[in-house]
Design an enzyme around this catalytic site. Structure first.
Site, PDB file in Angstrom:
ATOM      1  N   PHE A   1      63.333  29.724  43.540  1.00  0.00           N
ATOM      2  CA  PHE A   1      62.029  29.112  43.298  1.00  0.00           C
ATOM      3  C   PHE A   1      61.558  28.517  44.634  1.00  0.00           C
ATOM      4  O   PHE A   1      62.329  27.838  45.320  1.00  0.00           O
ATOM      5  CB  PHE A   1      62.171  28.019  42.243  1.00  0.00           C
ATOM      6  CG  PHE A   1      60.858  27.534  41.712  1.00  0.00           C
ATOM      7  CD1 PHE A   1      60.173  28.251  40.747  1.00  0.00           C
ATOM      8  CD2 PHE A   1      60.294  26.363  42.202  1.00  0.00           C
ATOM      9  CE1 PHE A   1      58.954  27.806  40.273  1.00  0.00           C
ATOM     10  CE2 PHE A   1      59.075  25.913  41.729  1.00  0.00           C
ATOM     11  CZ  PHE A   1      58.400  26.642  40.761  1.00  0.00           C
TER      12      PHE A   1
ATOM     13  N   ARG B   1      57.659  36.790  31.369  1.00  0.00           N
ATOM     14  CA  ARG B   1      58.831  36.014  30.950  1.00  0.00           C
ATOM     15  C   ARG B   1      58.659  35.596  29.497  1.00  0.00           C
ATOM     16  O   ARG B   1      57.624  35.034  29.122  1.00  0.00           O
ATOM     17  CB  ARG B   1      58.980  34.750  31.800  1.00  0.00           C
ATOM     18  CG  ARG B   1      59.401  35.017  33.212  1.00  0.00           C
ATOM     19  CD  ARG B   1      59.844  33.742  33.891  1.00  0.00           C
ATOM     20  NE  ARG B   1      58.923  32.631  33.707  1.00  0.00           N
ATOM     21  CZ  ARG B   1      59.077  31.444  34.274  1.00  0.00           C
ATOM     22  NH1 ARG B   1      60.134  31.210  35.035  1.00  0.00           N
ATOM     23  NH2 ARG B   1      58.213  30.482  34.084  1.00  0.00           N
TER      24      ARG B   1
ATOM     25  N   ASP C   1      70.466  24.064  41.597  1.00  0.00           N
ATOM     26  CA  ASP C   1      69.210  23.747  40.918  1.00  0.00           C
ATOM     27  C   ASP C   1      69.358  24.258  39.489  1.00  0.00           C
ATOM     28  O   ASP C   1      69.391  25.477  39.259  1.00  0.00           O
ATOM     29  CB  ASP C   1      68.052  24.444  41.654  1.00  0.00           C
ATOM     30  CG  ASP C   1      66.695  24.146  41.026  1.00  0.00           C
ATOM     31  OD1 ASP C   1      66.652  23.799  39.833  1.00  0.00           O
ATOM     32  OD2 ASP C   1      65.681  24.293  41.731  1.00  0.00           O
TER      33      ASP C   1
ATOM     34  N   TYR D   1      61.227  19.206  31.779  1.00  0.00           N
ATOM     35  CA  TYR D   1      60.045  19.630  31.020  1.00  0.00           C
ATOM     36  C   TYR D   1      60.169  21.042  30.453  1.00  0.00           C
ATOM     37  O   TYR D   1      59.259  21.515  29.796  1.00  0.00           O
ATOM     38  CB  TYR D   1      58.770  19.495  31.865  1.00  0.00           C
ATOM     39  CG  TYR D   1      58.848  20.002  33.295  1.00  0.00           C
ATOM     40  CD1 TYR D   1      58.873  21.357  33.574  1.00  0.00           C
ATOM     41  CD2 TYR D   1      58.885  19.105  34.358  1.00  0.00           C
ATOM     42  CE1 TYR D   1      58.929  21.810  34.881  1.00  0.00           C
ATOM     43  CE2 TYR D   1      58.945  19.544  35.674  1.00  0.00           C
ATOM     44  CZ  TYR D   1      58.963  20.907  35.927  1.00  0.00           C
ATOM     45  OH  TYR D   1      59.023  21.345  37.221  1.00  0.00           O
ATOM     46  N   LYS D   2      61.312  21.702  30.717  1.00  0.00           N
ATOM     47  CA  LYS D   2      61.490  23.054  30.198  1.00  0.00           C
ATOM     48  C   LYS D   2      62.253  22.990  28.867  1.00  0.00           C
ATOM     49  O   LYS D   2      61.692  22.600  27.854  1.00  0.00           O
ATOM     50  CB  LYS D   2      62.197  23.916  31.232  1.00  0.00           C
ATOM     51  CG  LYS D   2      61.425  24.028  32.560  1.00  0.00           C
ATOM     52  CD  LYS D   2      62.197  24.861  33.556  1.00  0.00           C
ATOM     53  CE  LYS D   2      61.546  24.844  34.930  1.00  0.00           C
ATOM     54  NZ  LYS D   2      60.276  25.557  34.980  1.00  0.00           N
TER      55      LYS D   2
END
Ligand SMILES: Cc1ncc(COP(=O)(O)O)c(C=O)c1O
Length: 428
Positions: free
Chosen positions: A132, A388, A215, A240-241
């Protein structure tokens, strides 16, 4: 893990009926089918209630909330960190919630680069080309501020297939460069959903006298970890995922206890030893825990939803969530093979190598994702060719997956995506 799936909505309904894990009624799901929980998880009633609880405390207690809140806001980062520890396989004092993921990469990579310098280790950082982007931005800037040329010091492991990174190639990079100080890798790759062998990469790093940092943004809350047992040195992640703590929710970090007491790169008063923080000395005494890597005042309003939603996650249990997630992603991959000509599964099939989402590849992925959006099937597009799809195990069922794939089938087979504009970056 051999699953036997069949096509058809009845089969999906049977599997849903047989499932012991379904917390859907605890979530507010937007209209349609929500398959984007690897970007932003939805609001749960538990998160909403805890947020309201903190708002009530703010109204009723004012500043006294820092000491009289339930729990006291002053210790909120540590309190929620303790609750998260089992999700990442750490000791309570090794986890805290603080900052954002990007800021945590800055402060932790910086801290370990400084250790490398003090210990006479090399200061190259091994990363990979599928990371990322924020990870590279932060590491490059930490190299730059130390006067190290990022082009020379960032060792980027290449992917052989554009989807995955082989641990053997991480090993080769470490063999090639004898001045590596840190290996920093994702647990799950944001595009393909590959799950890296965290244990092996940690061992490789340690065998080469380097620190291992990870990560965990795409695995925390859906893949169990054993950070402390495996001797991982540090890790960062967001909430937040899969943890559904809300947009921009405060992030998390882990620092192995061997390093507690260290002065962080981004020192701030919130990481000061709690007992003497309010003596207001201008000299810094770090907390003897991961709490030292906090920087400024914890944003309580973005930490409260996390404290709430952890009730649901604890009830479900991380192992059960992982089992359910693997079953759902296996089913999704099966349906892509069965029902979607022109689409390819870009995610490893091996359950040991797969995180919580599936990369459905199609040459017109951007337009396909636009067509899905129009049908209220919420997914996201990642360039150049990935849709995704994330059947997050707390609130997505087999019937949702079946229905989403049927939408995809109509879009792909019926070439419905052709009604949508192309966007730059898409491959044709
Ligand atoms: C792997 C990874 N790291 C970091 C981030 C973002 O970090 P931040 O919360 O600081 O924006 C994301 C966001 O999706 C991510 O997927």
């Amino acid at each position: 893990m051999g699953y036997e799936f069949e096509s058809g909505v009845e089969h999906a309904r049977e599997r849903d009926a047989a499932a012991s894990l379904d917390y859907r009624e605890r979530f507010h799901l937007p209209d349609g089918i929500y398959l984007d929980g690897n970007s932003l998880g939805p609001l749960s009633t538990d998160a909403e209630q805890m947020l309201q609880h903190v708002v009530d405390e703010w109204r009723d207690l004012g500043i006294r909330g820092w000491t009289e809140g339930d729990p006291p806001w002053f210790y909120y980062g540590e309190h929620v960190g303790d609750r998260l520890a089992s999700l990442v396989g750490a000791r309570e004092e090794e986890v805290v919630v603080a900052n954002s993921t990007t800021v945590n990469i800055h402060t932790l990579v910086g801290t370990f680069l400084d250790r490398c310098e003090r210990e006479g280790r090399g200061r190259k950082v091994v990363v990979n080309e599928l990371d990322f982007p924020t990870d590279h931005y932060a590491i490059r800037s930490q190299l730059r501020v130390r006067g190290l040329d990022p082009d020379e010091h960032l060792v980027v492991v290449e992917s052989r297939d554009g989807r995955t990174i082989r641990e053997d190639d991480v090993a080769a990079a470490l063999d090639e460069h004898d001045d590596v100080g840190i290996v920093f890798m994702p647990s799950v790759f944001y595009r393909s959903g590959q799950l890296l062998d965290v244990e092996r990469v940690t061992e490789l790093a340690h065998d080469h006298d380097a620190y291992a940092g990870f990560d965990l943004a795409h695995s925390v809350g859906v893949v169990p970890h054993s950070l402390a047992d495996r001797g991982v040195d540090f890790a960062v992640w967001c909430h937040y995922k899969y943890l559904n703590a809300g947009p921009g929710a405060v992030a998390g970090l882990y620092v192995h206890r061997d390093y507690h007491g260290e002065v962080p790169t981004l020192a701030g008063w919130w990481g000061h030893e709690k007992e003497t923080q309010f003596e207001m000395r201008t000299t810094y005494t770090p907390a003897q825990s991961a709490g030292a890597w906090q920087t400024g005042t914890i944003p309580i309003l973005s930490a409260a939803p996390l404290a709430g939603v952890l009730d649901v996650v604890d009830e479900a249990g991380i192992e059960a969530l992982r089992d359910r997630s693997l079953e759902l992603t296996a089913y999704l991959a099966y349906l892509v093979d069965e029902r979607l000509p022109d689409c390819t599964v870009g995610t490893p099939r091996d359950p040991e190598r797969r995180g919580g989402h599936v990369a459905v590849e199609h040459p017109e992925a951007y337009r396909v994702s636009e067509a899905l959006t129009e049908r209220d099937v919420v997914v996201d597009f990642r360039p150049p060719n990935v849709v995704r799809v994330c059947p997050s195990p707390l609130y997505v069922g087999f019937e949702d997956v079946w229905n989403a794939v049927e939408h995809l089938r109509e879009i792909v087979v019926g070439r419905e995506y052709e009604r949508f504009e192309r966007r730059g970056g898409g491959v044709t």
